[in-house]
Design a protein around this motif. Structure first.
Motif, PDB file in Angstrom:
ATOM      1  N   SER A 197       5.772  -8.306  11.293  1.00 42.08           N
ATOM      2  CA  SER A 197       6.426  -8.974  10.152  1.00 42.08           C
ATOM      3  C   SER A 197       5.969 -10.426  10.019  1.00 42.08           C
ATOM      4  N   GLU A 198       5.828 -11.087  11.178  1.00 48.71           N
ATOM      5  CA  GLU A 198       5.420 -12.499  11.148  1.00 48.71           C
ATOM      6  C   GLU A 198       4.090 -12.709  10.438  1.00 48.71           C
ATOM      7  N   THR A 199       3.239 -11.712  10.445  1.00 49.26           N
ATOM      8  CA  THR A 199       1.920 -11.872   9.824  1.00 49.26           C
ATOM      9  C   THR A 199       1.998 -11.757   8.307  1.00 49.26           C
ATOM     10  N   GLN A 200       3.117 -11.249   7.792  1.00 51.22           N
ATOM     11  CA  GLN A 200       3.293 -10.987   6.367  1.00 51.22           C
ATOM     12  C   GLN A 200       2.196 -10.090   5.805  1.00 51.22           C
ATOM     13  N   ALA A 201       1.692  -9.221   6.664  1.00 54.40           N
ATOM     14  CA  ALA A 201       0.654  -8.294   6.206  1.00 54.40           C
ATOM     15  C   ALA A 201       1.298  -7.140   5.432  1.00 54.40           C
ATOM     16  N   GLU A 202       0.527  -6.588   4.494  1.00 53.76           N
ATOM     17  CA  GLU A 202       1.011  -5.406   3.768  1.00 53.76           C
ATOM     18  C   GLU A 202       0.714  -4.148   4.564  1.00 53.76           C
ATOM     19  N   TYR A 203      -0.359  -4.209   5.372  1.00 52.75           N
ATOM     20  CA  TYR A 203      -0.782  -3.037   6.125  1.00 52.75           C
ATOM     21  C   TYR A 203      -0.951  -3.375   7.594  1.00 52.75           C
ATOM     22  N   LEU A 204      -0.518  -2.449   8.425  1.00 55.72           N
ATOM     23  CA  LEU A 204      -0.832  -2.553   9.851  1.00 55.72           C
ATOM     24  C   LEU A 204      -1.941  -1.539  10.120  1.00 55.72           C
ATOM     25  N   VAL A 205      -3.116  -2.046  10.458  1.00 57.33           N
ATOM     26  CA  VAL A 205      -4.271  -1.178  10.689  1.00 57.33           C
ATOM     27  C   VAL A 205      -4.412  -0.922  12.177  1.00 57.33           C
ATOM     28  N   GLY A 206      -4.821   0.288  12.539  1.00 57.33           N
ATOM     29  CA  GLY A 206      -5.088   0.584  13.930  1.00 57.33           C
ATOM     30  C   GLY A 206      -6.127   1.674  14.034  1.00 57.33           C
ATOM     31  N   ALA A 207      -6.553   1.946  15.256  1.00 54.63           N
ATOM     32  CA  ALA A 207      -7.550   2.995  15.466  1.00 54.63           C
ATOM     33  C   ALA A 207      -6.965   4.105  16.337  1.00 54.63           C
ATOM     34  N   ASP A 208      -5.638   4.121  16.456  1.00 56.90           N
ATOM     35  CA  ASP A 208      -4.946   5.138  17.242  1.00 56.90           C
ATOM     36  C   ASP A 208      -3.661   5.527  16.531  1.00 56.90           C
ATOM     37  N   MET A 209      -3.579   6.768  16.085  1.00 59.40           N
ATOM     38  CA  MET A 209      -2.378   7.185  15.367  1.00 59.40           C
ATOM     39  C   MET A 209      -1.148   7.214  16.263  1.00 59.40           C
ATOM     40  N   LYS A 225       8.697  -2.802   4.755  1.00 57.36           N
ATOM     41  CA  LYS A 225       7.798  -2.250   3.739  1.00 57.36           C
ATOM     42  C   LYS A 225       6.333  -2.133   4.214  1.00 57.36           C
ATOM     43  N   VAL A 226       6.055  -2.627   5.406  1.00 56.29           N
ATOM     44  CA  VAL A 226       4.671  -2.607   5.894  1.00 56.29           C
ATOM     45  C   VAL A 226       4.191  -1.156   6.045  1.00 56.29           C
ATOM     46  N   LYS A 227       2.976  -0.898   5.574  1.00 61.65           N
ATOM     47  CA  LYS A 227       2.445   0.463   5.681  1.00 61.65           C
ATOM     48  C   LYS A 227       1.480   0.557   6.855  1.00 61.65           C
ATOM     49  N   ILE A 228       1.572   1.649   7.602  1.00 61.59           N
ATOM     50  CA  ILE A 228       0.577   1.835   8.647  1.00 61.59           C
ATOM     51  C   ILE A 228      -0.632   2.552   8.055  1.00 61.59           C
ATOM     52  N   ILE A 229      -1.791   2.209   8.546  1.00 58.64           N
ATOM     53  CA  ILE A 229      -3.003   2.805   7.985  1.00 58.64           C
ATOM     54  C   ILE A 229      -4.079   2.887   9.073  1.00 58.64           C
ATOM     55  N   HIS A 230      -4.666   4.057   9.229  1.00 60.73           N
ATOM     56  CA  HIS A 230      -5.736   4.198  10.218  1.00 60.73           C
ATOM     57  C   HIS A 230      -7.007   3.553   9.666  1.00 60.73           C
ATOM     58  N   ILE A 231      -7.745   2.933  10.512  1.00 63.64           N
ATOM     59  CA  ILE A 231      -8.928   2.170  10.083  1.00 63.64           C
ATOM     60  C   ILE A 231      -9.911   3.013   9.269  1.00 63.64           C
ATOM     61  N   THR A 232      -9.972   4.310   9.563  1.00 60.85           N
ATOM     62  CA  THR A 232     -10.936   5.145   8.829  1.00 60.85           C
ATOM     63  C   THR A 232     -10.561   5.269   7.351  1.00 60.85           C
ATOM     64  N   GLU A 233      -9.270   5.110   7.037  1.00 62.93           N
ATOM     65  CA  GLU A 233      -8.865   5.201   5.634  1.00 62.93           C
ATOM     66  C   GLU A 233      -9.413   4.003   4.852  1.00 62.93           C
ATOM     67  N   ILE A 234      -9.451   2.860   5.512  1.00 59.18           N
ATOM     68  CA  ILE A 234     -10.000   1.662   4.866  1.00 59.18           C
ATOM     69  C   ILE A 234     -11.522   1.744   4.790  1.00 59.18           C
ATOM     70  N   LEU A 235     -12.105   2.240   5.860  1.00 60.17           N
ATOM     71  CA  LEU A 235     -13.579   2.302   5.884  1.00 60.17           C
ATOM     72  C   LEU A 235     -14.125   3.373   4.948  1.00 60.17           C
ATOM     73  N   ASN A 236     -13.319   4.401   4.696  1.00 59.70           N
ATOM     74  CA  ASN A 236     -13.790   5.478   3.825  1.00 59.70           C
ATOM     75  C   ASN A 236     -13.470   5.204   2.362  1.00 59.70           C
ATOM     76  N   THR A 237     -13.691   3.973   1.925  1.00 62.68           N
ATOM     77  CA  THR A 237     -13.523   3.633   0.515  1.00 62.68           C
ATOM     78  C   THR A 237     -14.877   3.156   0.010  1.00 62.68           C
ATOM     79  N   HIS A 238     -15.000   3.101  -1.299  1.00 61.24           N
ATOM     80  CA  HIS A 238     -16.313   2.682  -1.831  1.00 61.24           C
ATOM     81  C   HIS A 238     -16.181   1.401  -2.629  1.00 61.24           C
TER      82      HIS A 238
END
Lengths: 238, 474
Positions: A197-209, A225-238
């Motif tokens: 929360s302190e980071t005020q990030a919208e997404y928490l990214v990680g490489a381990d589900m 409201k922070v969303k968790i997201i695996h790093i591959t979801e971010i990397l698999n965008t164009h």
């Protein structure tokens, strides 16, 4: 390059998108990817709980499943670090010792594989948002993969990466620890949630589900409201 | 006192720790300070990993040749006028020290900080023969006055705040001053000075014994070990049998690792060395010196897969790095050796019966292993403990059955496939908007603390099969 996808049981069953994104990224960078259907679980739940024989049953199944693979690549630092432990676990076992060594040597976590084996640091991805990265314990300490995911993240257009305070701390998952020591686990994950929360990030990214579902599950419970997201979801965008 | 510090059950101890806001705040900020210090010092050295390798090598070599070095040490101590006693058990060690106290008709004993005397319960044994025992390390002195066990192996009174310390001083020593640390410390200094001057015997622990010269070294910041070893005529050092190095050269390496790993210091204010007794060239040499080398279960660890646990140099870096320790504090471990190293060595020294929860009080995050300056694979030892506990467990337990089920599931792709298919529909009744707030069976404990993510859709493998089929038909 021929690569066998190791989905991890967690992503296979609960988070199929993580495995899909991993597959698509590997294909995008030119790998020929197969998915051995005989694969199951790396054995960590049993191994870390002290059930060696049960863990070995699972581990043997994994070695058989990937016997013909050149590279085994998966979206989890923790599960891959377990695969890397096989030589240590089967040491002195005449039937499996050699195979365990050969197997472990071809296993990679996805960001490690992209950066260290493929030499790719920029996938040309675009993702809008303020994100913070949870570096998972087994990935950084047992596998020794620390910088690779961050290198890849920093090269994603539109990503604003902010440091997570006390990043080095465990989130309190620890496999069966979360249910054997729920009180301590709750304190640990609540503290992690506060730091996120302190980071005020919208997404928490990680490489381990595993870690992400622990932290995300707690943040959901706390109504954050922070969303968790695996790093591959971010990397698999164009 | 012994290794175990009380009879409170595990769950209650955890609750006590978690409810203690002050302790948690103190531990958290100390951990932050110590960790930053350690990392800064490691970075300044530049090749910290090489130092750790060297530390590990020294400890491995020493432990593998322990009989040789212990022999050399005792020869050298004797050559320089000291007496050496090997104690197989805590009782033997206490008995020996008691006999000296009685022979000397000693009324007052001053002590420098020592974990091993805590382990064998020496203070109580000496009090039984009528000696007044005074701890001279500030933290230990506070705890002694308050009859409270240590919660950390380097900073034993970490769990106490200055108001509590002021109250203890007021109640036990008639202190009337404020709770400013300077005033409290000045009072302690004044009180302890009298004890140093009137003590008949000094008792110390040992950081590193140097085999080649028969010297004992003590690493402190308060200088109290200087007083303990130079003012009383008789000095008794009690050491765990593994706390030995071959030469001064290895001692220098280990001290460099110790002070950096422990508190992020390049060097402590004092390193005290005692070599023998009655030496003319050493003005502060005691007239009589005894070295008590304690086994108390250590030799049983030698030659086992836990041998590297004896490499420990008691720096507490693992404790300072441990996120579990941060939340529950030292007393929750119910051992004078808390934290990850405590969870490893306590069951080894005292058995599993009273300490079977300790190996599970860890997420296996390996922060301890990473912090250890002599590279003890602490989290691996915890896994090995768990294996032994599982092996010892007789009869079926719910967990055993679950793990048998796991093995059947994970070694049989057909069963696994079925479960992958069934997971989503099976969890359907508990799922709302993709989340499970109140899960059934094994998910219950999980969802008491956090939500559980329901399967996103079909399993990856079903999707992949479909994709292959679609590909082929195209």
């Amino acid at each position: 390059m021929k690569v066998s996808l190791f989905s991890t049981c967690l992503s296979d069953i609960l988070f199929a998108d993580v495995a899909k994104n991993t597959l698509e990224i590997l294909e995008r960078v030119g790998c020929e990817v197969d998915y051995p259907m005989e694969q199951t679980c790396c054995g960590q739940p049993a191994y870390n709980s002290g059930y060696l024989q049960e863990a070995k049953a699972s581990m043997k199944q994994m070695m058989k499943a990937f016997r013909h693979s050149e590279y085994v690549v998966g979206p989890s630092g923790s599960c891959v670090s377990m695969l890397k432990e096989y030589p240590h676990i089967f040491k002195g076992d005449p039937e499996w010792e050699e195979e365990a060594k050969v197997f472990a040597a071809k296993c990679y976590e996805i960001t490690e594989f992209l950066v260290d084996v493929m030499g790719i640091t920029d996938l040309g991805s675009t993702f809008k948002g303020r994100v913070t990265f949870h570096s998972s314990c087994h990935m950084k300490r047992l596998l020794g993969v620390k910088e690779q995911p961050k290198i890849l993240l920093r090269n994603v257009e539109g990503v604003e990466l902010v440091d997570l305070p006390w990043e080095e701390d465990c989130c309190g998952f620890g496999g069966t620890f979360a249910v054997k020591n729920p009180v301590i686990s709750q304190e640990m994950v609540s503290e992690k949630s506060r730091h996120v929360s302190e980071t005020q990030a919208e997404y928490l990214v990680g490489a381990d589900m595993g870690c992400l579902m622990n932290i995300g599950g707690r943040m959901e419970r706390e109504g954050k409201k922070v969303k968790i997201i695996h790093i591959t979801e971010i990397l698999n965008t164009h | 006192m012994s290794i175990k510090i009380g009879e409170i059950p595990y769950k209650e101890r955890i609750q006590n720790g978690i409810k203690d806001d002050f302790m948690r705040q103190a531990v958290s900020s100390a951990q932050g300070r110590f960790r930053t210090g350690r990392l800064t010092q490691a970075a300044e050295l530049g090749n910290w990993e090489d130092w750790r390798d060297l530390g590990e090598e020294i400890r491995t070599h020493t432990l593998e040749n322990l009989d040789y070095y212990l022999h050399q040490l005792s020869e050298q101590v004797a050559r320089r006028g000291g007496h050496v006693f090997f104690a197989e058990t805590a009782e033997e060690a206490n008995q020996y020290v008691k006999s000296i106290i009685q022979k000397k008709q000693a009324k007052k004993v001053v002590k420098a900080k020592s974990m091993v005397t805590e382990e064998i319960g020496l203070n109580k044994a000496l009090e039984e023969v009528g000696a007044e025992v005074v701890e001279s390390d500030l933290g230990e002195w506070i705890l002694q006055l308050d009859e409270d066990p240590p919660s950390h192996i380097v900073t034993p009174a970490l769990h106490k705040n200055k108001q509590q310390i002021r109250e203890t001083f007021a109640k036990k020593k008639g202190y009337t001053g404020s709770d400013t640390p300077e005033e409290l410390a000045a009072f302690a200094r004044e009180q302890l000075r009298q004890d140093f001057l009137s003590a008949d015997v000094g008792v110390t622990g040992c950081n590193f014994a140097i085999a080649e010269s028969g010297s004992i070294t003590l690493v402190t910041n308060e200088g109290n070990a200087e007083m303990v070893t130079s003012l009383p005529d008789t000095v008794i050092t009690v050491m765990g049998m593994e706390r030995i190095v071959p030469t001064w050269e290895e001692m220098e390496v280990l001290v460099s690792l110790l002070t950096r790993a422990a508190v992020g210091q390049k060097l402590t204010s004092y390193i005290t060395a005692i070599t023998g007794a009655g030496l003319e060239l050493e003005v502060d040499s005691p007239e009589e010196f005894h070295l008590v080398i304690v086994d108390n279960g250590r030799s049983k660890i030698l030659g086992t897969e836990f041998q590297s646990a004896l490499h420990c140099i008691r720096c507490a870096a693992c404790i300072n790095a441990c996120p579990v320790y941060r939340h529950i504090g030292g007393h929750a471990y119910n051992s004078i050796y808390p934290g990850p190293i405590g969870a490893v060595i306590t069951p080894l020294l005292e058995g599993y019966d009273d300490h079977k929860e300790l190996p599970y009080a860890s997420t296996l995050c390996a922060a301890c292993t990473e912090a250890c300056p002599v590279k003890i694979p602490l989290h691996e030892h915890l896994i090995r403990h768990r294996q032994i506990i599982v092996e010892k467990e007789k009869g079926p337990t719910a967990e055993k059955l679950m793990m048998k089920g796991f093995a059947a599931w994970a070694s049989n792709p057909a069963i696994y496939n079925m479960s992958a298919k069934m997971a989503k529909p099976a969890l359907g009744p508990w799922t709302k908007d993709g989340m499970i707030e109140n899960g059934p069976g094994p998910l219950k404990a999980w969802t008491e603390v956090r939500d559980f993510y329901a399967p996103q859709g079909q399993s990856f493998r079903s999707w992949f099969k479909q994709r292959q089929k679609d590909g082929e038909s195209k």
